[in-house]
Scaffold this active site. Sequence first.
Site, PDB file in Angstrom:
ATOM      1  N   ASP A  55      58.433 -62.957 -15.697  1.00  0.00           N
ATOM      2  CA  ASP A  55      58.553 -62.895 -14.239  1.00  0.00           C
ATOM      3  C   ASP A  55      59.130 -64.212 -13.734  1.00  0.00           C
ATOM      4  OD1 ASP A  55      56.349 -64.579 -14.650  1.00  0.00           O
ATOM      5  OD2 ASP A  55      54.968 -62.904 -14.403  1.00  0.00           O
ATOM      6  N   ASP A 103      58.855 -67.205 -10.898  1.00  0.00           N
ATOM      7  CA  ASP A 103      58.073 -67.847  -9.851  1.00  0.00           C
ATOM      8  C   ASP A 103      58.964 -68.836  -9.120  1.00  0.00           C
ATOM      9  OD1 ASP A 103      55.818 -66.498 -10.670  1.00  0.00           O
ATOM     10  OD2 ASP A 103      55.211 -68.083 -12.053  1.00  0.00           O
ATOM     11  N   ASP A 107      50.726 -78.108 -16.312  1.00  0.00           N
ATOM     12  CA  ASP A 107      50.071 -78.467 -17.567  1.00  0.00           C
ATOM     13  C   ASP A 107      50.963 -79.185 -18.584  1.00  0.00           C
ATOM     14  OD1 ASP A 107      51.411 -76.065 -17.807  1.00  0.00           O
ATOM     15  OD2 ASP A 107      49.674 -74.917 -18.485  1.00  0.00           O
TER      16      ASP A 107
HETATM   17  P1  ATP Z   1      53.737 -67.035 -19.482  1.00  0.00           P
HETATM   18  O1  ATP Z   1      54.994 -66.950 -20.217  1.00  0.00           O
HETATM   19  O2  ATP Z   1      52.581 -66.622 -20.305  1.00  0.00           O
HETATM   20  O3  ATP Z   1      53.726 -66.430 -18.120  1.00  0.00           O
HETATM   21  P2  ATP Z   1      53.559 -69.425 -17.956  1.00  0.00           P
HETATM   22  O4  ATP Z   1      53.700 -70.852 -18.338  1.00  0.00           O
HETATM   23  O5  ATP Z   1      54.557 -68.875 -16.989  1.00  0.00           O
HETATM   24  O6  ATP Z   1      53.502 -68.603 -19.285  1.00  0.00           O
HETATM   25  P3  ATP Z   1      51.617 -68.745 -15.986  1.00  0.00           P
HETATM   26  O7  ATP Z   1      50.164 -68.491 -16.154  1.00  0.00           O
HETATM   27  O8  ATP Z   1      52.497 -67.665 -15.491  1.00  0.00           O
HETATM   28  O9  ATP Z   1      52.107 -69.241 -17.401  1.00  0.00           O
HETATM   29  O10 ATP Z   1      51.740 -70.035 -15.079  1.00  0.00           O
HETATM   30  C1  ATP Z   1      52.898 -70.401 -14.357  1.00  0.00           C
HETATM   31  C2  ATP Z   1      53.012 -71.918 -14.265  1.00  0.00           C
HETATM   32  O11 ATP Z   1      51.886 -72.472 -13.597  1.00  0.00           O
HETATM   33  C3  ATP Z   1      53.060 -72.634 -15.610  1.00  0.00           C
HETATM   34  O12 ATP Z   1      54.358 -72.685 -16.144  1.00  0.00           O
HETATM   35  C4  ATP Z   1      52.515 -74.002 -15.272  1.00  0.00           C
HETATM   36  O13 ATP Z   1      53.517 -74.801 -14.692  1.00  0.00           O
HETATM   37  C5  ATP Z   1      51.486 -73.699 -14.206  1.00  0.00           C
HETATM   38  N1  ATP Z   1      50.130 -73.518 -14.780  1.00  0.00           N
HETATM   39  C6  ATP Z   1      49.572 -72.370 -15.207  1.00  0.00           C
HETATM   40  N2  ATP Z   1      48.316 -72.551 -15.658  1.00  0.00           N
HETATM   41  C7  ATP Z   1      48.057 -73.864 -15.499  1.00  0.00           C
HETATM   42  C8  ATP Z   1      46.929 -74.698 -15.755  1.00  0.00           C
HETATM   43  N3  ATP Z   1      45.817 -74.193 -16.287  1.00  0.00           N
HETATM   44  N4  ATP Z   1      47.037 -76.004 -15.453  1.00  0.00           N
HETATM   45  C9  ATP Z   1      48.158 -76.513 -14.913  1.00  0.00           C
HETATM   46  N5  ATP Z   1      49.250 -75.793 -14.645  1.00  0.00           N
HETATM   47  C10 ATP Z   1      49.221 -74.485 -14.931  1.00  0.00           C
HETATM   48 MG    MG Z   2      54.471 -66.854 -16.044  1.00  0.00          MG
END
Ligand code: ATP
Ligand code: MG
Length: 441
Positions: free
Chosen positions: A68, A70, A144
């Site tokens: 997705d 963001d 993160d």
């Molecule tokens: P995925 O491919 O699984 O969606 P993702 O990195 O996009 O991985 P998301 O949970 O969609 O994971 O989170 C979106 C963004 O929000 C991350 O890329 C990161 O920048 C931030 N983020 C998510 N979880 C945390 C956390 N626990 N602490 C700090 N930042 C976070």
């Molecule tokens: Mg994501």
Amino acid sequence: MIKRFIRRVLGLADEQMQRVARGEHGLARAAISPTAAKVCAVLREAGFQAYVVGGAVRDLLLAIVPKDFDIATDARPEQVKPLFRRALIIGRRFRLVHVMMGAETVEVSTFRAADPDTAEKDEHGRVLRDNVFGTQAEDARRRDFTVNALYYDPATEEVVDFHGGLADLKRRVLRVIGEPETRYREDPVRMLRAVRLAAKLGLTLDPATREPIRRLAPLMERVPPARLFDEMLKLLLSGHASACLRQLREVGLHKGLLPLLDVILEQPLGERFVTLALAQTDERVLAERPVSPAFLFAALLWHEVLAAWKARAARGERAIFALENAMDEVLDTQCAKLAITRKLTATMREIWSMQPRFELRSGSRPYRLVESPRFRMAYDFLALRAASGEVPAELEAWWRTFHAADAETRKAMLLPETGPRKRRRRRRRKKQPAAPAATPA
Ligand code: ATP
Ligand code: MG
């Protein structure tokens, strides 16, 4: 180091914002979903900043199709919403906007700060609340990993990088932003995310990012169960569950995370069963076939159930009650930590409680079993048990054949009626538990 110190003393942020041109990172505007690009364009026209951020940028730079998109902006939710025909402000703790166009929804969030000094924390340093708007630099710092803090501007095709995420991607390294121990204490789930993302993206954990995990693993116990469940599900359904599990063990995070993993992975048959279940799941996910979380959790917990069942049967509990009680026992322990949903546990119970019925191959019972709506799932589970060597391959083959056979063949396949009749006649004798037949020796 000294430079950093001086910046600190002068009260400057110790990160350096870099705007990296397309020539250097190679990510073209066309790779962004048209909806995400449109949303950014609308925000920009209204005078705001707007970037694609997080997982999508990271994945695209690694030539992975993002799940997705963001978007991060300096516009407040109430400024974003009126710019779009179909938009909703969601979330109470931290409000963001869902913008819908056609079938796609993109999440638009306002730059957010997580000031470690003012955020409310528990006694272990876990952040309980962080919900203030901030600058883009602050937004980057609260994320993160460096590779998750990259901002892509579709208008200029530049990547904005505050923490050397582009260089880390090139080196194929996953690195925590800031001081790893502090960041893990703020949110222990980041340790799980480190393992999951490294496995999904094929990155190695930077030594400093990896080092504190084993030591801080007990902090996982303080994570609210519902959150842990969500993260575990993400991990298990990532298509890289086997690799994740291997990593979890390597960094020492499996202990206490899922109580089941501690025990199961230490007994050869249990390990084989779980490994097979995860490999099968990964295969299905990567082939974009549906996966049942209930089936997966039933598989992960099966050897716990078996052990509890066997122990109860040995203490003289009657077989069916022993199994029921064993299921309760295991689900109680697991749910305390994982908040597995009710709907899921109901299906898990069905899968488990159907297993002893595969032992009964005479009379009308096999017909009732193949007609059951859950037969397919229960049979797949039996197949896994057979593949792991827990039950004879012959049993699985019998059911496979019986299921596909015509009426006459089925009739010829039935085994002679023996056990149950005898049992009925000698009612007062203690029933021979069925458990030992199904449990490993
Ligand atoms: P995925 O491919 O699984 O969606 P993702 O990195 O996009 O991985 P998301 O949970 O969609 O994971 O989170 C979106 C963004 O929000 C991350 O890329 C990161 O920048 C931030 N983020 C998510 N979880 C945390 C956390 N626990 N602490 C700090 N930042 C976070
Ligand atoms: Mg994501």
